[in-house]
Structure formats: structure tokens, C-alpha cells
Design an enzyme around this catalytic site. Structure first.
Site, short mmCIF file in Angstrom:
data_model
loop_
_atom_site.label_atom_id
_atom_site.label_comp_id
_atom_site.label_asym_id
_atom_site.label_seq_id
_atom_site.Cartn_x
_atom_site.Cartn_y
_atom_site.Cartn_z
N ALA A 7 32.24 42.44 40.23
CA ALA A 7 31.56 43.73 40.27
C ALA A 7 30.40 43.78 39.27
O ALA A 7 30.43 43.15 38.21
CB ALA A 7 32.54 44.86 39.96
N GLY A 53 35.98 40.25 41.52
CA GLY A 53 35.61 40.44 42.91
C GLY A 53 35.01 39.20 43.54
O GLY A 53 35.10 39.01 44.76
N GLU A 58 37.90 37.29 44.65
CA GLU A 58 38.51 38.01 45.78
C GLU A 58 37.75 37.75 47.08
O GLU A 58 38.36 37.66 48.15
CB GLU A 58 38.58 39.50 45.47
CG GLU A 58 39.64 39.82 44.43
CD GLU A 58 39.62 41.26 43.97
OE1 GLU A 58 40.67 41.90 44.01
OE2 GLU A 58 38.55 41.75 43.55
N GLU A 108 40.45 41.42 35.71
CA GLU A 108 40.17 42.86 35.71
C GLU A 108 40.93 43.65 34.66
O GLU A 108 40.41 44.63 34.10
CB GLU A 108 40.46 43.45 37.10
CG GLU A 108 39.40 43.15 38.15
CD GLU A 108 39.63 41.84 38.88
OE1 GLU A 108 38.99 41.62 39.92
OE2 GLU A 108 40.45 41.02 38.41
#
Length: 260
Positions: A66, A111, A114, A134
């Protein structure tokens, strides 16, 4: 497709979804997340695409996750408003109906990892560093990581990795099953494209049906899983691809898949 995402089409039916925000090491901003989701929707609807490779133009990273600089500027209300867009990006990759291969080098964190986990196969080079850190910044993996990681490595291993927020280098990542192969530095994209080409040589109808059976059957009991497999089999058993595949085998030639 956008300033931050590009599509490269290859002659063998492989489409490359390219993360293209190199100055930010592909940090996923709202605009970039929207572009990923929109691009995935277009690829999913394109019957000519047999396999998708997710790659990066950033030299030092696949994707660092992110965009925390943008996140720091958002109010709580804006963060809530952003959430469907970010979910659309990760879900867009996960829901692609054709096989997907991630080409990972450098940092694939949060992310970014991910996005790779949303792919069916992860090819990493020797420079890769992966992880879901995170909790070290007060959040949790929110792009599918808490669900996809344990499906790869088991619940206890996923818990250790997520709770410690630790980064894992390529050799250990391979040993733990976080990635599926490790290749020499700088060759992740070429190796991923070569793997995708081998996949794309097979029946497009068969590839999509096999992926559907694998995805839907995962975690089901055997009886339910076999019913899912049977339903997928029925979608290919009477297809043009099945007829062409059998004919090509008997005529000792390469099939010319109709893709339907």
C-alpha cells in the site's frame, strides 16, 4: 491501460499485466488499485487470453504494498471510501478465470506479496524478499493475505509469519512454500513468461475449467470436491476443444484449439 498499469500481449495467448509505477516501487495508491481492478476485469472478459503473467517494471521491487504516504493523508471516512477500490484490485487478480503466474523480484511486501499470492504460481528470482509486515504498522493483511497464506503454508506457519511481520529472502521463501521456484537474478520475468507459454499451449477451455475446479474444490470434503470436479468436467467434455484435442492426438499433430 493507465498511467500505472500496462498490458503486453504475446503471440502465444499470454497477456502480461505490468505494474508500472517504478518511482514508487509500485506502491499501490487508490488510482493504481483502480487501474489493476479495471485491467483485470478487461482481461477476464477476453477469451483470447489463455494465461496472465503479473510482472513489474520497478528495478528493486515487484511491489512494496500500500501507498502509505497516501494512506497517511486520508481521513477515516476517506479510508472507508477507498476500501472497495483496494479490494477490487486484489480480488481482480484472484478472480481471473485463466491461470496466473507472478514474476517476483526484489521486495514483495504487504499488498505486494498479496498480489503475488492471488496468482496460481509464483516465480521469484534470487533477489526476492517477501512478507506480510502489516501488523508492524498497526493493521493486518487486508488484500487476502490472512486467507491465502495459510492455504499455501498451513495455519501455524502463516500465523508465525504474519504475527512476527518478518521478511523472508528467496531461498527460505522457497523452502517454506511461499514461492514455487527461485531463478537467477533478473530472470523472473523471462522464466514466468516461459512457464506461461507452456500452460497456454494447452486447451483454453480446459485451463479455465481446471482452475475453477482447483479453486472451488479447495478445502471441501472429498465428496463435495469430486462433484465440483465433475461439473467442471462436463463443461469441457462436449466442447470444441475436447473434440480437437482428441482428433489431434489421433492424427499425431498439434491441436488448433477453438477455445470454446
Amino acid at each position: 491501460m493507465s498511467e500505472f498499469v500496462a498490458v503486453r500481449r504475446h503471440d502465444d495467448g499470454v497477456a502480461e499485466l505490468v505494474l508500472d509505477r517504478p518511482k514508487a516501487m509500485n506502491a499501490v495508491s487508490t488510482e493504481m488499485a483502480r487501474a489493476i481492478g479495471d485491467t483485470c476485469a478487461a482481461l477476464a472478459a477476453d477469451a483470447s487470453v489463455r494465461v496472465v503473467v503479473l510482472s513489474s517494471t520497478a528495478e528493486r521491487a515487484f511491489c512494496v504494498g500500500a501507498d502509505l504516504k497516501e494512506r497517511n493523508s486520508l481521513t477515516d471516512a476517506e479510508l472507508v471510501q477507498q476500501r472497495p477500490t483496494t479490494r477490487g484490485a486484489y480480488g481482480g487478480v484472484l478472480d481471473l478465470p485463466m491461470p496466473t503466474v507472478a514474476a517476483v523480484h526484489g521486495f514483495a511486501l504487504g499488498g505486494g506479496f498479496e498480489l503475488a499470492l492471488a496468482c496460481d504460481v509464483i516465480v521469484a528470482d534470487e533477489t526476492a524478499v517477501v512478507g506480510l509486515p502489516e501488523v508492524s504498522v498497526g493493521v493486518i493483511p487486508g488484500g487476502g493475505g490472512t486467507q491465502l497464506l495459510p492455504r499455501r503454508v498451513g495455519a501455524a506457519r502463516a500465523a508465525e509469519l504474519i504475527f512476527t511481520a518478518r521478511r523472508v529472502e528467496a531461498a527460505e521463501a522457497l523452502a517454506l512454500g511461499l514461492v514455487d521456484s527461485v531463478v537467477p537474478a533478473g530472470t523472473d520475468r523471462a522464466e514466468a513468461l516461459a512457464l506461461a507459454a507452456r500452460m497456454a499451449a494447452n486447451s483454453p477451455v480446459g485451463l479455465r475449467a481446471a482452475k475453477r475446479a482447483l479453486r472451488l474444490g479447495h478445502g471441501m470434503d472429498l465428496t463435495a470436491g469430486l462433484e465440483i470436479e465433475d461439473a467442471a468436467w462436463r463443461t469441457v467434455a462436449f466442447s470444441g476443444d475436447r473434440a480437437e484435442g482428441v482428433a489431434a492426438f489421433n492424427e499425431k499433430r498439434r491441436p488448433n484449439w477453438p477455445g470454446r
